[in-house]
Design an enzyme around this catalytic site. Structure first.
Site, PDB file in Angstrom:
ATOM      1  N   HIS A 168      58.158   9.800   2.319  1.00  0.00           N
ATOM      2  CA  HIS A 168      59.320   8.928   2.501  1.00  0.00           C
ATOM      3  C   HIS A 168      59.411   7.990   1.303  1.00  0.00           C
ATOM      4  O   HIS A 168      58.435   7.775   0.582  1.00  0.00           O
ATOM      5  CB  HIS A 168      59.176   8.116   3.792  1.00  0.00           C
ATOM      6  CG  HIS A 168      57.843   7.424   3.917  1.00  0.00           C
ATOM      7  ND1 HIS A 168      57.583   6.182   3.385  1.00  0.00           N
ATOM      8  CD2 HIS A 168      56.667   7.829   4.495  1.00  0.00           C
ATOM      9  CE1 HIS A 168      56.326   5.848   3.646  1.00  0.00           C
ATOM     10  NE2 HIS A 168      55.733   6.831   4.303  1.00  0.00           N
TER      11      HIS A 168
ATOM     12  N   HIS B 159      58.824   2.212   5.000  1.00  0.00           N
ATOM     13  CA  HIS B 159      59.769   3.337   5.063  1.00  0.00           C
ATOM     14  C   HIS B 159      61.035   2.785   4.432  1.00  0.00           C
ATOM     15  O   HIS B 159      61.880   2.184   5.088  1.00  0.00           O
ATOM     16  CB  HIS B 159      59.974   3.804   6.508  1.00  0.00           C
ATOM     17  CG  HIS B 159      58.726   4.408   7.089  1.00  0.00           C
ATOM     18  ND1 HIS B 159      58.503   4.552   8.418  1.00  0.00           N
ATOM     19  CD2 HIS B 159      57.614   4.908   6.478  1.00  0.00           C
ATOM     20  CE1 HIS B 159      57.307   5.112   8.622  1.00  0.00           C
ATOM     21  NE2 HIS B 159      56.756   5.341   7.456  1.00  0.00           N
TER      22      HIS B 159
ATOM     23  N   HIS C  23      50.536   7.750  15.422  1.00  0.00           N
ATOM     24  CA  HIS C  23      50.712   6.299  15.275  1.00  0.00           C
ATOM     25  C   HIS C  23      49.650   5.525  16.052  1.00  0.00           C
ATOM     26  O   HIS C  23      49.945   4.511  16.684  1.00  0.00           O
ATOM     27  CB  HIS C  23      52.130   5.879  15.708  1.00  0.00           C
ATOM     28  CG  HIS C  23      53.185   6.356  14.755  1.00  0.00           C
ATOM     29  ND1 HIS C  23      54.498   6.515  15.093  1.00  0.00           N
ATOM     30  CD2 HIS C  23      53.093   6.720  13.451  1.00  0.00           C
ATOM     31  CE1 HIS C  23      55.176   6.958  14.036  1.00  0.00           C
ATOM     32  NE2 HIS C  23      54.342   7.099  13.032  1.00  0.00           N
TER      33      HIS C  23
ATOM     34  N   HIS D 210      54.924  16.193  11.066  1.00  0.00           N
ATOM     35  CA  HIS D 210      55.697  15.101  10.472  1.00  0.00           C
ATOM     36  C   HIS D 210      56.197  15.483   9.087  1.00  0.00           C
ATOM     37  O   HIS D 210      55.848  16.537   8.556  1.00  0.00           O
ATOM     38  CB  HIS D 210      54.867  13.804  10.429  1.00  0.00           C
ATOM     39  CG  HIS D 210      53.567  13.903   9.675  1.00  0.00           C
ATOM     40  ND1 HIS D 210      53.509  13.954   8.304  1.00  0.00           N
ATOM     41  CD2 HIS D 210      52.278  13.954  10.120  1.00  0.00           C
ATOM     42  CE1 HIS D 210      52.236  14.029   7.926  1.00  0.00           C
ATOM     43  NE2 HIS D 210      51.464  14.035   9.013  1.00  0.00           N
TER      44      HIS D 210
ATOM     45  N   GLU E 103      52.241  12.915   1.778  1.00  0.00           N
ATOM     46  CA  GLU E 103      51.255  12.730   2.841  1.00  0.00           C
ATOM     47  C   GLU E 103      51.115  13.927   3.773  1.00  0.00           C
ATOM     48  O   GLU E 103      51.409  13.839   4.966  1.00  0.00           O
ATOM     49  CB  GLU E 103      51.567  11.468   3.636  1.00  0.00           C
ATOM     50  CG  GLU E 103      53.002  11.326   4.121  1.00  0.00           C
ATOM     51  CD  GLU E 103      53.211  10.000   4.851  1.00  0.00           C
ATOM     52  OE1 GLU E 103      52.490   9.759   5.828  1.00  0.00           O
ATOM     53  OE2 GLU E 103      54.073   9.211   4.439  1.00  0.00           O
TER      54      GLU E 103
ATOM     55  N   GLU F 282      47.256  10.675   1.670  1.00  0.00           N
ATOM     56  CA  GLU F 282      48.553  10.125   1.279  1.00  0.00           C
ATOM     57  C   GLU F 282      48.441   9.300   0.013  1.00  0.00           C
ATOM     58  O   GLU F 282      47.638   8.366  -0.076  1.00  0.00           O
ATOM     59  CB  GLU F 282      49.088   9.239   2.419  1.00  0.00           C
ATOM     60  CG  GLU F 282      50.392   8.518   2.102  1.00  0.00           C
ATOM     61  CD  GLU F 282      50.946   7.754   3.296  1.00  0.00           C
ATOM     62  OE1 GLU F 282      50.166   7.396   4.199  1.00  0.00           O
ATOM     63  OE2 GLU F 282      52.171   7.514   3.318  1.00  0.00           O
TER      64      GLU F 282
ATOM     65  N   ARG G  66      44.751  13.519   7.149  1.00  0.00           N
ATOM     66  CA  ARG G  66      45.964  13.224   6.364  1.00  0.00           C
ATOM     67  C   ARG G  66      45.510  12.563   5.070  1.00  0.00           C
ATOM     68  O   ARG G  66      44.591  11.734   5.089  1.00  0.00           O
ATOM     69  CB  ARG G  66      46.903  12.298   7.135  1.00  0.00           C
ATOM     70  CG  ARG G  66      48.148  11.895   6.335  1.00  0.00           C
ATOM     71  CD  ARG G  66      49.282  11.287   7.192  1.00  0.00           C
ATOM     72  NE  ARG G  66      48.956  10.030   7.817  1.00  0.00           N
ATOM     73  CZ  ARG G  66      48.644   9.874   9.101  1.00  0.00           C
ATOM     74  NH1 ARG G  66      48.607  10.935   9.913  1.00  0.00           N
ATOM     75  NH2 ARG G  66      48.357   8.684   9.599  1.00  0.00           N
TER      76      ARG G  66
ATOM     77  N   TYR H 113      46.438  18.618  11.837  1.00  0.00           N
ATOM     78  CA  TYR H 113      45.905  17.990  13.053  1.00  0.00           C
ATOM     79  C   TYR H 113      45.518  19.093  14.037  1.00  0.00           C
ATOM     80  O   TYR H 113      46.372  19.886  14.441  1.00  0.00           O
ATOM     81  CB  TYR H 113      46.957  17.062  13.663  1.00  0.00           C
ATOM     82  CG  TYR H 113      47.499  16.102  12.615  1.00  0.00           C
ATOM     83  CD1 TYR H 113      46.852  14.898  12.331  1.00  0.00           C
ATOM     84  CD2 TYR H 113      48.623  16.441  11.848  1.00  0.00           C
ATOM     85  CE1 TYR H 113      47.316  14.048  11.325  1.00  0.00           C
ATOM     86  CE2 TYR H 113      49.093  15.600  10.844  1.00  0.00           C
ATOM     87  CZ  TYR H 113      48.432  14.409  10.592  1.00  0.00           C
ATOM     88  OH  TYR H 113      48.892  13.578   9.591  1.00  0.00           O
TER      89      TYR H 113
ATOM     90  N   ASP I  21      44.913   5.095   7.617  1.00  0.00           N
ATOM     91  CA  ASP I  21      46.253   5.027   7.030  1.00  0.00           C
ATOM     92  C   ASP I  21      46.570   3.538   6.927  1.00  0.00           C
ATOM     93  O   ASP I  21      46.953   2.899   7.910  1.00  0.00           O
ATOM     94  CB  ASP I  21      47.263   5.773   7.912  1.00  0.00           C
ATOM     95  CG  ASP I  21      48.656   5.823   7.291  1.00  0.00           C
ATOM     96  OD1 ASP I  21      48.945   5.016   6.379  1.00  0.00           O
ATOM     97  OD2 ASP I  21      49.469   6.661   7.721  1.00  0.00           O
TER      98      ASP I  21
ATOM     99  N   ASP J  37      55.343 -22.591  20.909  1.00  0.00           N
ATOM    100  CA  ASP J  37      56.117 -23.109  19.774  1.00  0.00           C
ATOM    101  C   ASP J  37      55.758 -22.394  18.473  1.00  0.00           C
ATOM    102  O   ASP J  37      55.942 -22.921  17.383  1.00  0.00           O
ATOM    103  CB  ASP J  37      55.900 -24.627  19.637  1.00  0.00           C
ATOM    104  CG  ASP J  37      54.434 -24.969  19.368  1.00  0.00           C
ATOM    105  OD1 ASP J  37      53.589 -24.043  19.407  1.00  0.00           O
ATOM    106  OD2 ASP J  37      54.137 -26.148  19.112  1.00  0.00           O
TER     107      ASP J  37
ATOM    108  N   ASP K 187      51.089   2.494   0.622  1.00  0.00           N
ATOM    109  CA  ASP K 187      50.932   3.272   1.859  1.00  0.00           C
ATOM    110  C   ASP K 187      49.933   4.391   1.558  1.00  0.00           C
ATOM    111  O   ASP K 187      50.278   5.367   0.905  1.00  0.00           O
ATOM    112  CB  ASP K 187      52.304   3.824   2.264  1.00  0.00           C
ATOM    113  CG  ASP K 187      52.270   4.568   3.587  1.00  0.00           C
ATOM    114  OD1 ASP K 187      51.210   4.609   4.237  1.00  0.00           O
ATOM    115  OD2 ASP K 187      53.328   5.124   3.962  1.00  0.00           O
TER     116      ASP K 187
HETATM  117  N1  GLY Z   1      51.851   4.502   7.265  1.00  0.00           N
HETATM  118  C1  GLY Z   1      53.078   5.013   7.688  1.00  0.00           C
HETATM  119  C2  GLY Z   1      53.382   6.267   7.035  1.00  0.00           C
HETATM  120  O1  GLY Z   1      52.503   6.864   6.428  1.00  0.00           O
HETATM  121  O2  GLY Z   1      54.482   6.709   7.004  1.00  0.00           O
HETATM  122 MN    MN Z   2      53.671   7.063   4.627  1.00  0.00          MN
HETATM  123 MN    MN Z   3      50.763   5.973   5.692  1.00  0.00          MN
END
Ligand code: GLY
Ligand code: MN
Ligand code: MN
Length: 428
Positions: A358, A365, A245, A354, A383, A398, A396, A387, A262, A41, A273
């Site tokens: 963003h 995002h 991820h 990547h 960011e 960011e 990384r 790697y 991250d 529940d 972020d």
């Molecule tokens: N933490 C997700 C990204 O950096 O896009």
């Molecule tokens: Mn990000």
């Molecule tokens: Mn991030």
């Protein structure tokens, strides 16, 4: 409520901007998110539909907002419906908005119980030809779970088949991309809380600590400030840092490894972020520092480019040119390989796979596309990362940046210089 809400003036302004974009003879309807079932529940913690929050500040389930600016009766031009509370509900499930509170939060004069929705809607629908309905149109996202907005759209099309339907999402996306000053204040707060988590974690990271113990330091720092994690945190030591991820966070941090964090706080529904990469034992090896400094140069160069007029796509292309040079300098790729590369599969992709950033806001995002021209007031993450799985190195860095002629780093006070990181990690 665990956060200081934005005063209703901003929601009044946001609705006025949205109404200004509607065609004559139309109305817009937008629903809250569902409470998502968890097990037995139980439900997951509630997360409001960012679009509804943006124009109402209403942070409760089972709400609907109707905007019908041409309605002859003034009180029916803007109506917020909320779930009716009663003593039994309050006893079992706790507190829900009263009509007055919903009015104060949103600045909407006419707040009604949801019981009145169907009849009020019939009246509003009889005055318009076109209805704007909302959907999550995020480009890279699909889900098998139908949202309340989607179920509502299906119902409306069944019940009002001869009206015309339009998409509300593009209009809201245009507005949400440019942040109001009040939104920047909330985002700065989310960044500051993230910083508190990072500084707290720096004090306890050492060989032998578990990744989830580090996550717990952030969770504590966020919770005592009324914030939550904006997304599943990544606490990745050693080779785990090369899994973009990685969220299991269940390994031991070993002497000599790097640790990629991250993590971002979400305060009042606004996200931070952040990524930082630090040596588990408090001191970078020569090679780790060499790669770190390359990523740091890219971070600094990338942030400077976040000025009005460019696009995410062009910016990323510029950063990858610099990335190629850094990767050559690190002995990872050669000039020859770059010269002969297939542009659709560039060589840097092996070490940097990547995007450079963003949009950020109510969603981590956030709405907006890579082709949108950057404008003052947008917030973008920067960011870059390198790697190298064969060396157990994943770095990384960011920051969250407000686009302006001189871009503003909302994470300027979060340590990133390698000497500063080492000094902060030095145990007395
Ligand atoms: N933490 C997700 C990204 O950096 O896009
Ligand atoms: Mn990000
Ligand atoms: Mn991030």
């Amino acid at each position: 409520m665990r956060y200081q809400p934005i005063p209703s003036d901003m929601y009044i302004r946001n609705r006025a901007k949205l109404v200004g974009k509607l065609k004559p003879g139309s109305m817009a309807i937008i629903n809250s998110n569902d409470e998502m079932p968890r097990s037995g529940d139980q439900t997951f913690p509630f997360k409001q539909n960012s679009d509804l929050f943006y124009i109402s500040g209403c942070d409760q389930e089972k709400c609907v907002l109707t905007l019908c600016p041409g309605h002859p009766v003034e009180s029916l031009r803007e109506v917020l419906f909320i779930v009716r509370t009663n003593d039994l509900m309050v006893t079992w499930n706790g507190y829900k908005y009263t009509l007055t509170e919903a009015r104060q939060l949103s600045g909407i004069k006419n707040v009604k119980w949801l019981d009145d929705f169907e009849l009020t809607l019939r009246d509003q629908m009889s005055r318009v030809q076109t209805v704007y309905l909302n959907q999550n149109e995020y480009i890279k996202f699909t889900t098998e779970v139908p949202s309340r907005d989607l179920r509502f759209a299906e119902k409306m099309k069944r019940e009002y088949p001869v009206h015309t339907f339009e998409r509300l999402a593009p209009l809201l996306t245009d507005l949400r991309k440019i942040k109001e000053p009040e939104e920047i204040t909330q985002m700065q707060k989310a960044c500051d809380i993230t910083e508190e988590g990072f500084r707290r974690a720096l004090g306890m990271i050492k060989p032998g600590v578990l990744e989830y113990e580090i996550e717990a330091e952030f969770t504590h720092a966020f919770a005592i400030r009324g914030a939550v994690h904006a997304y599943q945190p990544i606490v990745a030591s050693g080779k785990n840092a090369c899994v973009l991820h990685y969220i299991t966070n269940d390994q031991t941090c070993n002497n000599g490894d790097l640790l990629l964090l991250d993590i971002g706080a979400e305060y009042g529904n606004y996200c931070a972020d952040m990524s930082r990469t630090i040596p588990v034992n408090g001191k970078f090896s020569a090679r780790q520092r060499q790669v770190y400094e390359a990523v740091l140069r890219l971070l600094k160069a990338g942030m400077k480019m976040l000025i009005p007029g460019t696009t995410n796509e062009k910016w990323h292309a510029e950063v990858t040119k610099l990335m190629e040079k850094e990767l050559i300098g690190l002995g990872l790729i050669t000039e020859e390989e770059v010269k002969n590369q297939d542009p659709s599969n560039p060589v840097f992709f092996k070490y940097y796979m990547h995007g450079t950033g963003h949009f950020l806001g109510l969603d981590v995002h956030d709405v907006g596309s890579r082709q949108d021209e950057l404008k003052r007031g947008m917030v973008i993450t920067c960011e870059p990362g390198i790697y190298i799985p064969e060396e157990d190195i994943g770095i990384r860095l960011e920051n969250d940046v407000l686009v302006d002629d001189v871009p503003v780093n909302l994470m300027a006070s979060i340590p990133v210089e390698p000497d500063d990181i080492e000094a902060l990690m030095k145990k007395v």
